[in-house]
Design an enzyme around this catalytic site. Structure first.
Site, PDB file in Angstrom:
ATOM      1  CE  LYS A 300      -3.942  -2.006  -0.344  1.00 42.41           C
ATOM      2  NZ  LYS A 300      -4.823  -2.680   0.586  1.00 42.41           N
TER       3      LYS A 300
HETATM    4  C1  LIG Z   1      -5.767  -3.709   0.997  1.00 37.23           C
HETATM    5  C2  LIG Z   1      -7.235  -3.504   1.116  1.00 37.23           C
HETATM    6  C3  LIG Z   1      -7.943  -3.861   2.275  1.00 37.23           C
HETATM    7  C4  LIG Z   1      -7.359  -4.708   3.374  1.00 37.23           C
HETATM    8  O1  LIG Z   1      -6.254  -4.263   3.974  1.00 37.23           O
HETATM    9  P1  LIG Z   1      -5.274  -5.302   4.748  1.00 37.23           P
HETATM   10  O2  LIG Z   1      -4.404  -4.359   5.489  1.00 37.23           O
HETATM   11  O3  LIG Z   1      -4.561  -6.077   3.714  1.00 37.23           O
HETATM   12  O4  LIG Z   1      -6.111  -6.129   5.636  1.00 37.23           O
HETATM   13  C5  LIG Z   1      -9.283  -3.528   2.357  1.00 37.23           C
HETATM   14  N1  LIG Z   1      -9.908  -2.899   1.346  1.00 37.23           N
HETATM   15  C6  LIG Z   1      -9.281  -2.562   0.223  1.00 37.23           C
HETATM   16  C7  LIG Z   1     -10.044  -1.854  -0.849  1.00 37.23           C
HETATM   17  C8  LIG Z   1      -7.925  -2.869   0.057  1.00 37.23           C
HETATM   18  O5  LIG Z   1      -7.293  -2.580  -1.086  1.00 37.23           O
END
Ligand SMILES: *Cc1c(COP(=O)(O)O)cnc(C)c1O
Length: 484
Positions: A300
């Protein structure tokens, strides 16, 4: 860190620059990577390199095996300094240059960059620098490695300030942030929550964790986010909330969503996992509904390894989230549990990473923007490649630069392009499959816009440390594939 095998290899291919061609051939043979390194006999510093091709040409031109190797004609060596980043080094590679000696300050060879292992372009690589290392080290040396410690509060404060929210609560992941937010809003069994089908699976799974049911809605064409015009038809007496996802960093149509929510007495949760720093009509996302959730997963835009954050302006909600995050324990009485809670805390180590990342978020976002502009410029005239669109009221925070492929005009489909990119060491990813089609949901709905995005969308490498030359290479590969 240079491994022992590389050190041994460097030693075996290093020869004195007064050596003969024969000695160079022996060294090349011993190393097995097609070249030998010349070391200045007097100063013990790098004095050039010689490849098996250089030697072959010299022998054909009449040099003898005992001629001095330093005298044969060869191109200037491409070298790199040890402080250069992996991607800077990778940009020096070409068809002819596949191995690059890395020199220290004293001009001695300390490592070898070898194209096969270095040139791969990942989808979105975290950039962990000296500051991250320093803060994590500080947390370790201070002994605060679990979920108490000063970096947690620092990170929460920094993040709340960044979003313009009163409260921020750090969690163990983006998924647990979503679950906590929904639980704190009292979403429970027999409730329904409206979610876009075009999202990562967590958005829907978090709803199920509360016992409620996700109701899937199609996307709008421009931003790929939930289409507000389709929401009302999905509202029933059981509906309690809407989750607005800002997909790939483009904000959803929050005014329209909020209007529907207030008319129908629904809560609004933002899933801003992919949208750190994105602007909706000049306002940072995360603070546009009742509660906003972020992810700090490794790929991210801001990362803590694994981690998440919830932001809100509502003091009661913030308090409830903190209690639920920590086993439902009373804030005033130790080991006294007033709710069925969870352990969804972030560790101080993760928060140390997070503080370092937040201190450079502007440069992270600027790098994403630079990459995105360069892709759009290079790909805008390629037939069948549709670029990501932004509404004029939005500032996208590009998490992944995602195109769609029109098979007819491009000449090949999305999967063929993805496979070709992979064969060139370029890690492209398909867009998310629509959630209503996933084996665990499989609702039998036909949600045409999202399904088309799922089938034609392709995310290209979008790491912050991607160089302009990397983007150019990727675009050239796409154009070449179209033309052949
Ligand atoms: C990455 C993501 C999540 C989940 O995040 P994690 O930290 O991997 O649990 C939730 N919603 C969206 C749209 C994402 O891209």
């Amino acid at each position: 860190m240079v491994d022992a095998a590389t050190k041994k290899l460097i030693k075996s291919i290093s020869i004195d620059d007064t050596s003969s061609i024969k000695a160079a051939m022996t060294a090349i043979d011993a190393g097995g990577i097609g070249l030998a390194l010349l070391v200045n006999s007097e100063h013990q510093i790098f004095a050039g390199l010689v490849t098996d091709g250089d030697i072959r040409r010299a022998l054909l031109a009449g040099s003898g095996l005992s001629s001095p190797v330093a005298s044969i004609p060869r191109p200037n060596a491409t070298v790199s300094q040890s402080e250069m980043s992996t991607s800077e080094i990778a940009s020096l590679f070409s068809k002819a240059i596949r191995i690059i000696p890395i020199l220290n300050k004293n001009n001695q060879v300390v490592d070898l960059a070898i194209m096969e292992s270095r040139v791969r372009l990942p989808i979105a690589e975290p950039v962990i620098g000296e500051k991250e290392l320093r803060y994590v080290t500080e947390a370790i040396l201070g002994g605060w490695v679990s979920s108490a410690g000063s970096f947690i509060t620092r990170f929460e404060k920094l993040f709340a300030g960044y979003c313009g929210s009163t409260y921020a609560i750090a969690t163990s992941s983006g998924t647990t942030a979503l679950h906590l937010a929904l639980a704190a809003l009292n979403i429970t069994t027999n409730d329904e929550v409206i979610v876009p089908t075009f999202s990562f699976i967590s958005t829907a799974n978090a709803v199920c964790y509360t016992g409620a049911r996700p109701i899937f809605v199609d996307s709008e064409e421009e931003s790929w986010n939930i289409d507000p015009e389709l929401i009302e038809a999905s509202i029933t007496p059981a509906t309690k909330a809407i989750i607005a996802v800002h997909i790939y960093g483009h904000p959803a149509k929050m005014d329209a969503i909020r209007k529907i929510a207030s008319k129908n007495n629904l809560k609004v949760v933002e899933d801003a996992a992919e949208a750190h720093g994105a602007l909706y009509k000049g306002h940072r996302v995360g603070n546009l509904g009742d509660v906003g959730c972020f992810s700090f997963y490794g790929n991210k835009t801001v990362t803590t390894g694994e981690g998440g954050m919830i932001v809100t302006d509502n003091p009661d909600l913030a308090e409830k989230i903190r209690i639920l995050r920590d086993h439902g324990m009373s804030p005033t009485k130790k080991y006294w549990h007033i709710a069925l809670g969870y352990n969804y805390r972030m560790t101080n180590l993760q928060a140390a990473l997070g503080v370092a990342q937040m201190e450079k978020i502007d440069s992270l976002l600027a790098a994403k923007e630079r990459i995105s502009v360069r892709y759009s410029e290079a790909l805008k005239n390629v037939p069948g490649i549709n670029l990501p669109q932004s509404h004029d009221w939005a500032v996208r925070s590009t998490w992944l630069y995602t195109i769609t492929v029109n098979t007819k005009s491009f000449g090949k489909n999305r999967d063929q392009l993805m496979e070709f990119l992979k064969s060139q060491e370029i890690d492209a990813r398909p867009a998310f499959p629509s959630i209503h089609k996933q084996p665990i949901y499989n609702t039998g709905q036909k949600l045409a816009v999202a399904e088309k995005l799922s089938n034609t969308g392709l995310s290209l490498p979008s790491s912050v440390n991607l160089l302009d030359t990397d983007v150019d290479r990727i675009c050239t590969v796409i154009k070449t594939f179209h033309e052949n």
